[in-house]
Design a protein around this motif. Structure first.
Motif, PDB file in Angstrom:
ATOM      1  N   THR A 100       0.818  -1.451  -0.369  1.00 43.51           N
ATOM      2  CA  THR A 100      -0.014  -0.245   0.279  1.00 43.51           C
ATOM      3  C   THR A 100       0.899   1.283  -0.090  1.00 43.51           C
ATOM      4  O   THR A 100       0.886   2.128  -0.334  1.00 43.51           O
TER       5      THR A 100
ATOM      6  N   VAL B  94       3.420  -3.505  -8.734  1.00 46.24           N
ATOM      7  CA  VAL B  94       2.624  -2.900  -7.563  1.00 46.24           C
ATOM      8  C   VAL B  94       2.225  -1.934  -8.543  1.00 46.24           C
ATOM      9  O   VAL B  94       0.877  -1.961  -8.704  1.00 46.24           O
ATOM     10  N   THR B  95       2.757  -0.950  -9.546  1.00 45.28           N
ATOM     11  CA  THR B  95       2.624   0.231  -9.562  1.00 45.28           C
ATOM     12  C   THR B  95       2.729  -0.103 -11.184  1.00 45.28           C
ATOM     13  O   THR B  95       1.031   0.791 -11.712  1.00 45.28           O
TER      14      THR B  95
ATOM     15  N   ARG C 287       2.154   3.428  -3.574  1.00 46.34           N
ATOM     16  CA  ARG C 287       1.180   3.263  -4.264  1.00 46.34           C
ATOM     17  C   ARG C 287       1.008   4.798  -3.749  1.00 46.34           C
ATOM     18  O   ARG C 287      -0.291   5.562  -4.463  1.00 46.34           O
TER      19      ARG C 287
ATOM     20  N   GLY D  97      -0.067   7.459  -6.297  1.00 42.15           N
ATOM     21  CA  GLY D  97      -0.279   7.602  -7.280  1.00 42.15           C
ATOM     22  C   GLY D  97      -1.143   7.967  -7.957  1.00 42.15           C
ATOM     23  O   GLY D  97      -0.846   8.158 -10.126  1.00 42.15           O
ATOM     24  N   GLU D  98      -2.849   8.158  -8.234  1.00 40.91           N
ATOM     25  CA  GLU D  98      -2.939   9.314  -8.953  1.00 40.91           C
ATOM     26  C   GLU D  98      -3.316  10.542  -9.908  1.00 40.91           C
ATOM     27  O   GLU D  98      -2.895  10.354 -10.464  1.00 40.91           O
TER      28      GLU D  98
ATOM     29  N   ARG E 242      -8.104  -0.756  -0.840  1.00 39.35           N
ATOM     30  CA  ARG E 242      -6.470  -0.974  -1.212  1.00 39.35           C
ATOM     31  C   ARG E 242      -6.515  -0.908  -0.305  1.00 39.35           C
ATOM     32  O   ARG E 242      -5.272  -1.412   1.351  1.00 39.35           O
TER      33      ARG E 242
ATOM     34  N   ALA F  34      -0.954  -1.347 -10.733  1.00 41.51           N
ATOM     35  CA  ALA F  34      -2.223  -0.369 -10.875  1.00 41.51           C
ATOM     36  C   ALA F  34      -2.458   0.257 -12.158  1.00 41.51           C
ATOM     37  O   ALA F  34      -3.514   0.756 -12.519  1.00 41.51           O
TER      38      ALA F  34
ATOM     39  N   ARG G 184      -9.739   6.814 -17.678  1.00 41.75           N
ATOM     40  CA  ARG G 184     -10.025   6.360 -16.939  1.00 41.75           C
ATOM     41  C   ARG G 184     -10.671   4.826 -16.743  1.00 41.75           C
ATOM     42  O   ARG G 184     -11.488   5.742 -17.851  1.00 41.75           O
TER      43      ARG G 184
ATOM     44  N   ASP H 254     -10.968   0.731  -5.549  1.00 42.07           N
ATOM     45  CA  ASP H 254      -9.769   0.591  -5.551  1.00 42.07           C
ATOM     46  C   ASP H 254      -9.147   0.546  -4.149  1.00 42.07           C
ATOM     47  O   ASP H 254      -8.588   0.607  -3.721  1.00 42.07           O
ATOM     48  N   THR H 255      -9.189   2.365  -4.442  1.00 43.43           N
ATOM     49  CA  THR H 255      -8.238   2.198  -3.778  1.00 43.43           C
ATOM     50  C   THR H 255      -8.199   2.881  -2.659  1.00 43.43           C
ATOM     51  O   THR H 255      -7.921   2.250  -1.303  1.00 43.43           O
TER      52      THR H 255
END
Length: 814
Positions: A241, A333-334, A244, A247-248, A442, A337, A350, A438-439
């Motif tokens: 976690t 993971v990146t 990330r 990440g956005e 997670r 994602a 998205r 998802d966010t």
């Protein structure tokens, strides 16, 4: 249409680090990762804030993993120290001849309140005695060498009663080589009276093999395995976690790379390189935290154990695996994602319709874990019913806990997709979960894993705790003190009766001499069964009347005593104690294939008129059967083998009553062995371990909640424009705050339900493996309530950030 330019044209070679000659695809990957590393290192103030948050989150997880990887090294070094100070010949009771290097020693370990104080009496046979590690000489009579921790305790006001008990003058300190850990209480005392005949054992040196204790208790194996899994799996989820974070926001910035000509795979690899930078920083932070934490290893004691800082070193293989797995996890993971993200030159697109989540493989994980746990039990039972295999046990527990993280997103989508209507705040929250669950899942999944594991551990401990609590209430022996000398002595028995009777905190004392009684010529059977034997107890009439129902007793009387509890024991008494026949008493007994010739024993005839009586329970609730004799019937000084035992009933309401009794025993003979049968104390230890587990689980949840708070604030920053638009259209701030709360509460409730179900399943299977039963099914409620409480607290803490971001200037753009 013109061909899209390659990203190399937009990113000139002079801006890229030089790379050695490598295969084309590998070179491309390394170049893109290096670009990402550079962007992560020079991303401005916001980039460094994000990197710092990632580094802290990853660093804490890495430090915990490095500490866990050091446990095998700590235990191995501890075993080496145990072996180094183990006296040779003790493991198999091998006789040792006297020499210039031999040493006579006796274990005089004791307890002081809740701590164990290890100690040995030493007497050298010659001028060149062998020495235990950590000391350079045998202490003179009346002197002792002590460990640093024991020296500090003896100097403190709390050690006054222990100082009185030991009664030796401290003349030196035991070195590190002779200690198991920095906090160990250990002493070596000198003596001039210890011999092999009065409780001592001769050794020719130290460093021999230790005692073989047989297989490890399967309950402890299962418990230790489950504890490791429950502590480490949430840490792994926590690291996944943490890498990330932001990440956005990173996705939008990477759109600029698309604008200058980078293709989609290249952009994703650059994004992975940026996450790699934060993970590498996290490794550095984790290594630094670990290096500092290991310096305090000697100051922390868990269940009476600590470690030297030099022992806290990760196994090379495990350490390398951790250092490699964290950067690889950051990249993987990146990339994972970004699989549903299309980064276009003008922004991030998205998927409008989230992919349908498949249920079958999510159920397969916990089902496979339960099956593996059950199969591990069958495999162990096929070879040895007393064994538990930790590898399949850990694998099954990991699959069940990972199944929580896999099943949780499907449950959230399935529930939120069917919810309609409600207040505006509720509709905003549900729409947000339907599009961007998802966010949230997670961030919550790490806490759900911790909740499920803590519930399983609480169930296992509750099953064990209830078992011990039932035993405590059933036996009257708990709270009694047994004091034993490894040799028969009428003088010691008399002193025990007299001095324990005058000891503060001792209510009742029974002292006796006990040895074996056998028939002459008895042999082991061909089937390997020992010959019948019984016990000869020598004591005065007041003691014998306390141990048996005697009509009358005078010095010189002998009695044959039957116990009521065990019929087989009565048969052995009758087969051995034949009235008017000769017995061999005080003999160690025949070995297989040999007869009891009585070379070391005393031949003694049981009187024809000895009455047969029933036993009476002693102060510890035990029955003593066999042959009872008064001192006038047999000369106990002629017995070569046996023991002198005192049973003392202590006043449990008096503080330090047991310490007064131990001090008296030390005055009688420092080599006396003392056992305190206090299962209540052991029951309290299990209770404290349960409390510690609850506190540890809560601490893990707080750790993951910190990462969730960072993720929550980052999400709010990403949605600053959306919040401003809603505010400009007239949406009230309270409505947006409630929307944020509902968007957190629903996943938490659903995740808690999944975690509780998984924890109960895992706990029930573990109880089945260790053969325990569960009685208090409501024990999961405190743990289950801790997770939602922590997450709701995170939501409340994030509300000020929400208030600051709901401003009209959030609509401004370029």
């Amino acid at each position: 249409m013109d061909k899209q330019p390659e990203h190399r044209a937009a990113l000139p070679d002079r801006a890229l680090p030089a790379l050695p000659a490598l295969p084309g695809r590998l070179r491309l990957w390394l170049r893109d990762l290096c670009i990402g590393l550079r962007l992560g290192a020079f991303g401005g103030r916001e980039g460094w804030i994000r990197n710092a948050l990632t580094a802290v989150g990853v660093g804490i997880g890495v430090a915990l993993l490095l500490l866990a990887a050091s446990v095998p090294q700590i235990m191995d070094n501890r075993d080496l120290r145990v072996t180094a100070r183990t006296a040779t010949g003790f493991a198999h009771m091998e006789p040792v001849e006297r020499s210039d290097t031999s040493v006579v020693m006796a274990d005089v370990s004791t307890e002081y309140r809740t701590d164990v104080v290890s100690g040995s009496l030493l007497r050298a046979d010659g001028d060149r005695p062998s020495l235990p590690p950590g000391i350079d000489r045998i202490p003179a009579p009346g002197e002792m060498l002590v460990s640093p921790a024991l020296a500090e305790l003896l100097r403190s006001p709390d050690g006054g009663m222990l100082k009185e008990r030991l009664g030796y003058r401290v003349t030196g300190v035991i070195g590190k080589a002779g200690l198991l850990d920095p906090g160990e209480y250990l002493f070596y005392a000198g003596t001039s009276t210890l011999t092999a005949e009065n409780g001592g054992q001769r050794t020719e040196g130290f460093g021999g093999p230790g005692f073989e204790y047989g297989p490890v208790d399967p309950v402890l194996t299962a418990l230790a395995t489950l504890i490791c899994v429950v502590l480490l799996v949430p840490v792994a989820v926590f690291i996944a976690t943490a890498v990330r974070v932001g990440g956005e926001r990173r996705d939008r910035r990477l759109a600029a790379l698309r604008l200058v000509g980078a293709d989609i795979p290249t952009t994703r690899r650059i994004a992975a390189g940026e996450a790699l930078f934060g993970a590498v920083l996290g490794l550095a932070v984790g290594a630094a935290v670990f290096a500092v934490a290991r310096l305090f290893a000697g100051s922390v004691r868990l269940w009476g154990l600590s470690a030297f800082p030099s022992d806290v070193v990760p196994l090379p293989g495990l350490g390398a695996l951790i250092l490699l797995a964290v950067p690889v996890a950051a990249v993987v993971v990146t990339l994972f994602a970004l699989r549903s993200v299309v980064i276009e030159p003008l922004g991030v697109v998205r998927s409008a319709a989230p992919r349908r989540r498949r249920l079958w493989w999510r159920l397969l994980l916990p089902a496979a874990g339960v099956a593996l746990l059950l199969v591990s039990d069958e495999i162990a039972g096929a070879t040895d019913p007393e064994l538990v295999y930790p590898v399949p046990l850990a694998g099954g527990a990991i699959l069940v806990l990972i199944g929580v993280t896999a099943l949780f997103p499907w449950v959230v989508d399935a529930v939120c997709g069917r919810l309609r209507g409600g207040p505006v705040s509720w509709q905003l929250a549900m729409r947000g979960l339907q599009l961007r669950s998802d966010t949230v899942t997670r961030a919550v999944s790490g806490i759900m894993v911790a909740v499920a594991g803590a519930i399983a551990l609480q169930m296992v401990f509750a099953g064990m705790h209830d078992d011990f609590r039932e035993t405590t209430g059933r036996s009257p022996a708990w709270g009694r003190v047994v004091v034993t000398a490894g040799y028969p002595s009428p003088e010691v028995a008399a002193r025990m009766l007299r001095e324990f009777g005058d000891t503060e905190g001792a209510i009742e004392t029974v002292a006796m001499i006990q040895t074996s009684a056998r028939t002459p010529g008895a042999r082991w059977t061909a089937e390997g069964d020992p010959p019948p034997s019984t016990t000869l107890t020598v004591a005065g009439c007041p003691v014998l009347e306390r141990l048996a129902r005697l009509a009358s007793c005078e010095d010189g009387d002998v009695f044959v005593v039957h116990g009521r509890e065990y019929r087989a024991s009565r048969e052995w008494v009758d087969r051995t104690a034949r009235k008017g026949k000769e017995l061999i008493v005080g003999d160690p007994g025949p070995v297989p294939g040999e007869s009891a010739h009585g070379a070391d024993g005393l031949r003694w005839t049981l009187p024809e008129d000895s009455p047969t009586v029933w036993a009476r329970k002693d102060v510890a609730g035990w029955e003593h059967d066999g042959v009872f004799a008064t001192p006038g019937a047999i000369d106990a000084d002629r017995l070569r083998h046996g023991s002198t035992t005192a049973l003392v009933r202590a006043d449990e309401s008096m503080p330090d009553a047991h310490e007064h009794i131990r001090n008296t025993a030390s005055r009688i003979d420092p080599a006396l062995q003392i056992w305190t049968m206090r299962m209540i104390e052991r029951d309290q230890k299990y209770t404290s371990m349960q409390t510690g587990l609850l506190a540890g689980a809560s601490g893990t949840m707080v750790l993951i909640a910190a990462s969730m708070l960072v993720s929550q604030i980052e999400q709010l920053r990403e949605r600053r424009r959306l919040l401003s638009v809603l505010l400009a259209f007239g949406t009230r701030r309270s409505t947006l705050a409630w929307s944020l709360l509902w968007q957190t509460v629903l996943p938490v409730v659903l995740g808690t339900a999944v975690a509780v179900a998984s924890g109960l399943v895992l706990g029930a299977v573990m109880l089945r493996l260790i053969g325990k039963e569960m009685t208090g099914w409501g024990l999961f409620l405190p743990v289950a309530a801790t997770g939602p409480g922590v997450i709701l607290l995170v939501t409340l803490v994030s509300l000020p950030s929400l208030w600051r971001m709901m401003r009209p200037d959030g609509l401004r753009t370029e």
